[in-house]
Design a protein around this motif. Structure first.
Motif, PDB file in Angstrom:
ATOM      1  N   LEU A 169       4.372 -72.765  81.526  1.00 31.62           N
ATOM      2  CA  LEU A 169       3.495 -71.600  81.544  1.00 31.62           C
ATOM      3  C   LEU A 169       3.378 -71.030  82.957  1.00 31.62           C
ATOM      4  N   LYS A 170       3.158 -69.720  83.057  1.00 33.14           N
ATOM      5  CA  LYS A 170       2.918 -69.079  84.354  1.00 33.14           C
ATOM      6  C   LYS A 170       1.434 -69.247  84.678  1.00 33.14           C
ATOM      7  N   VAL A 171       1.154 -70.027  85.712  1.00 31.35           N
ATOM      8  CA  VAL A 171      -0.217 -70.382  86.042  1.00 31.35           C
ATOM      9  C   VAL A 171      -0.578 -69.826  87.413  1.00 31.35           C
ATOM     10  N   ALA A 172      -1.825 -69.380  87.551  1.00 29.46           N
ATOM     11  CA  ALA A 172      -2.349 -68.931  88.842  1.00 29.46           C
ATOM     12  C   ALA A 172      -3.512 -69.842  89.214  1.00 29.46           C
ATOM     13  N   ILE A 173      -3.493 -70.373  90.431  1.00 30.74           N
ATOM     14  CA  ILE A 173      -4.474 -71.365  90.880  1.00 30.74           C
ATOM     15  C   ILE A 173      -5.197 -70.828  92.104  1.00 30.74           C
ATOM     16  N   GLY A 174      -6.526 -70.915  92.124  1.00 30.75           N
ATOM     17  CA  GLY A 174      -7.243 -70.447  93.309  1.00 30.75           C
ATOM     18  C   GLY A 174      -8.733 -70.473  93.126  1.00 30.75           C
ATOM     19  N   GLY A 175      -9.414 -69.512  93.753  1.00 27.56           N
ATOM     20  CA  GLY A 175     -10.872 -69.459  93.729  1.00 27.56           C
ATOM     21  C   GLY A 175     -11.437 -70.004  95.019  1.00 27.56           C
ATOM     22  N   ASN A 176     -12.024 -71.185  94.958  1.00 27.16           N
ATOM     23  CA  ASN A 176     -12.532 -71.878  96.153  1.00 27.16           C
ATOM     24  C   ASN A 176     -11.411 -72.612  96.870  1.00 27.16           C
ATOM     25  N   LEU A 177     -10.240 -72.598  96.289  1.00 26.41           N
ATOM     26  CA  LEU A 177      -9.065 -73.310  96.809  1.00 26.41           C
ATOM     27  C   LEU A 177      -7.934 -72.313  97.003  1.00 26.41           C
ATOM     28  N   GLY A 178      -7.418 -72.193  98.209  1.00 22.90           N
ATOM     29  CA  GLY A 178      -6.234 -71.373  98.430  1.00 22.90           C
ATOM     30  C   GLY A 178      -6.483 -69.887  98.262  1.00 22.90           C
ATOM     31  N   VAL A 179      -5.864 -69.283  97.261  1.00 19.77           N
ATOM     32  CA  VAL A 179      -5.871 -67.830  97.080  1.00 19.77           C
ATOM     33  C   VAL A 179      -7.213 -67.356  96.514  1.00 19.77           C
ATOM     34  N   PRO A 180      -7.839 -66.330  97.119  1.00 16.26           N
ATOM     35  CA  PRO A 180      -9.080 -65.787  96.556  1.00 16.26           C
ATOM     36  C   PRO A 180      -8.863 -65.272  95.135  1.00 16.26           C
ATOM     37  N   ALA A 181      -9.910 -65.369  94.325  1.00 14.32           N
ATOM     38  CA  ALA A 181      -9.793 -65.081  92.893  1.00 14.32           C
ATOM     39  C   ALA A 181      -9.190 -63.717  92.606  1.00 14.32           C
ATOM     40  N   LEU A 182      -9.683 -62.667  93.263  1.00 10.53           N
ATOM     41  CA  LEU A 182      -9.246 -61.310  92.929  1.00 10.53           C
ATOM     42  C   LEU A 182      -7.790 -61.065  93.286  1.00 10.53           C
ATOM     43  N   ASP A 183      -7.257 -61.825  94.229  1.00  3.39           N
ATOM     44  CA  ASP A 183      -5.843 -61.694  94.592  1.00  3.39           C
ATOM     45  C   ASP A 183      -4.928 -62.332  93.554  1.00  3.39           C
ATOM     46  N   LEU A 184      -5.507 -63.099  92.625  1.00  2.00           N
ATOM     47  CA  LEU A 184      -4.704 -63.771  91.598  1.00  2.00           C
ATOM     48  C   LEU A 184      -4.434 -62.877  90.383  1.00  2.00           C
ATOM     49  N   LEU A 185      -5.220 -61.834  90.211  1.00  5.72           N
ATOM     50  CA  LEU A 185      -5.135 -61.031  88.984  1.00  5.72           C
ATOM     51  C   LEU A 185      -3.732 -60.470  88.781  1.00  5.72           C
ATOM     52  N   ASP A 186      -3.186 -60.783  87.608  1.00  6.57           N
ATOM     53  CA  ASP A 186      -1.806 -60.394  87.292  1.00  6.57           C
ATOM     54  C   ASP A 186      -1.659 -60.487  85.770  1.00  6.57           C
TER      55      ASP A 186
END
Length: 428
Positions: free
Chosen positions: A117-134
């Motif tokens: 699956l294509k997964v996006a990981i972040g939030g308090n870790l690594g990438v800020p949440a809004l930058d993950l939207l795809d």
């Protein structure tokens, strides 16, 4: 900056306020968004009260007077996680807890990837949440802090888990119940819950129709836990033996709990067990999180600089201590954030040979543990490493698990861990 990019992209009219006179990204903001009004320095209650909605950084307490004045005027309070949840088109796995959030979030992400699956990981870790939207993303796996959850009301996660609760951030919360209430917001309107049956404080206060539990005890049907079989300990699902813990690259009971939590989350999302076990066996842990560095003169050295609270240090001491033939030499101290260190006394007495303390609240740590083992005081991390090398005996382990934040002496817990590893390498 993540919020700025998002709001600008969506054509929103907004201004930016920062309580610091010269925030790090100020020049970037002014260069890339010259049309945006920016106010730096003490927050203006009048300015904030003129807004329709305030997107508040997790680093800013909602008790800040200017924010309270705006709230009293009817201004809505939100945050980037709330905004993210409203725009995300794929299911959200929401992971919070006092400890192990980053480890479990990363591990669950790798399980989804192993399942194709294509997964996006972040939030308090690594990438800020809004930058993950795809729109191409199949699933979002989000680490969420209590500070982020304070401003989150629309999360509605597909799966939500609070891994554990231990006293943390008591310099920001009125009491432990206030902190727990912030963590519990992760469960609001979630479709399925994963629950730690070993930690009552982390469990939701309302009954839910879809719950899978994990814990270190022997699991009942539909639960994840540990089972003994022919002299080996196994990760298990009910009566089914899944994987011998000896086949994991990470050690200690706290890491077995992390593995079981990840399995329970994956099962809640109907991931194939084979993919999850493949990811588990490949997972070597994260930097600065009970990370094995090297063996020197028969002594293992572990960097758990991410143990920035008492609960995390407790997990590392008990996890490594129970899994080691020798004793631990513990290095602890830093910014204690108003915590009570007394709960470390019993495991330190059981598993440690000595404790080396340093940092701003070193004396508080020393007083809490003085009755348990010999206490040594040093003024630098380099001195702590040199002394630990002298104190540790063959078969022992040296563990950096500060039980404190790092900002009294370092820029971050990462820098603290890097300095620890560097000092180890420089030993003769």
């Amino acid at each position: 900056m993540s919020l700025v990019r998002f709001l600008a992209r969506h054509g929103q009219a907004f201004a930016v306020a920062d309580s610091r006179e010269t925030p790090p990204e100020l020049s970037t903001l002014q260069r890339e968004y010259p049309q945006v009004s920016v106010h730096c320095g003490p927050l203006s209650a009048a300015q904030l009260s003129a807004a329709q909605v305030l997107y508040v950084s997790p680093g800013l307490a909602l008790s800040t007077p200017a924010l309270q004045a705006a709230i009293a005027q009817g201004v809505s309070i939100s945050g980037d996680i709330d905004l993210f949840a409203q725009y995300a088109r794929a299911p959200i796995v929401a992971i919070t807890g006092s400890n192990a959030k980053s480890t479990v979030t990363t591990l669950v992400g790798q399980m989804f990837a192993a399942a194709g699956l294509k997964v996006a990981i972040g939030g308090n870790l690594g990438v800020p949440a809004l930058d993950l939207l795809d729109d191409a993303v199949d699933v979002y796996v989000m680490e969420l802090s209590s500070f982020q959850l304070e401003t989150t009301t629309h999360l509605q996660a597909r799966v939500a888990v609070c891994l554990n609760i231990s006293e943390d951030h008591m310099d920001r919360y009125d009491d432990l119940q206030d902190y727990i209430a912030a963590k519990q917001r992760v469960f609001n309107a979630a479709q399925a819950l994963v629950v730690n049956r070993d930690d009552l404080l982390s469990q939701p206060q309302q009954a839910h129709t879809s719950v899978i539990s994990f814990g270190l005890s022997q699991p009942a049907a539909g639960e994840f836990g540990l089972r003994e079989h022919q002299g080996e300990t196994y990760l298990a699902y009910g009566n089914e033996l899944l994987l011998a813990v000896s086949r994991l690259k990470v050690r200690g009971s706290h890491n077995y709990a992390n593995a079981l939590a990840a399995l329970a989350i994956g099962a809640s999302m109907a991931l194939p067990m084979a993919a999850m076990l493949t990811a588990l066996q490949a997972f070597a842990g994260l930097e600065h999180r009970c990370q094995w560095l090297r063996t020197r003169h028969g002594v293992d050295w572990y960097n758990d600089s991410k143990a920035t609270n008492v609960g995390a240090a407790l997990a590392a001491i008990e996890g490594l201590g129970a899994d080691s033939s020798g004793k631990l030499v513990l290095i602890a101290g830093g910014d204690g954030k108003g915590a009570d260190f007394s709960s470390l006394q019993a495991p330190v007495a059981q598993y440690c040979r000595a404790v080396i303390v340093l940092g701003r609240d070193a004396e508080q740590v020393a007083q809490a543990l003085a009755a348990a083992v010999p206490i040594e005081r040093v003024s630098s991390l380099t001195a702590a490493v040199q002394l630990a090398a002298q104190l540790a005996q063959a078969g022992d382990s040296v563990l950096l698990a500060p039980a404190c934040a790092s900002l009294d002496m370092f820029k971050s817990f990462e820098e603290r861990g890097e300095k620890f590893a560097q000092a180890l390498e420089e030993l003769p």
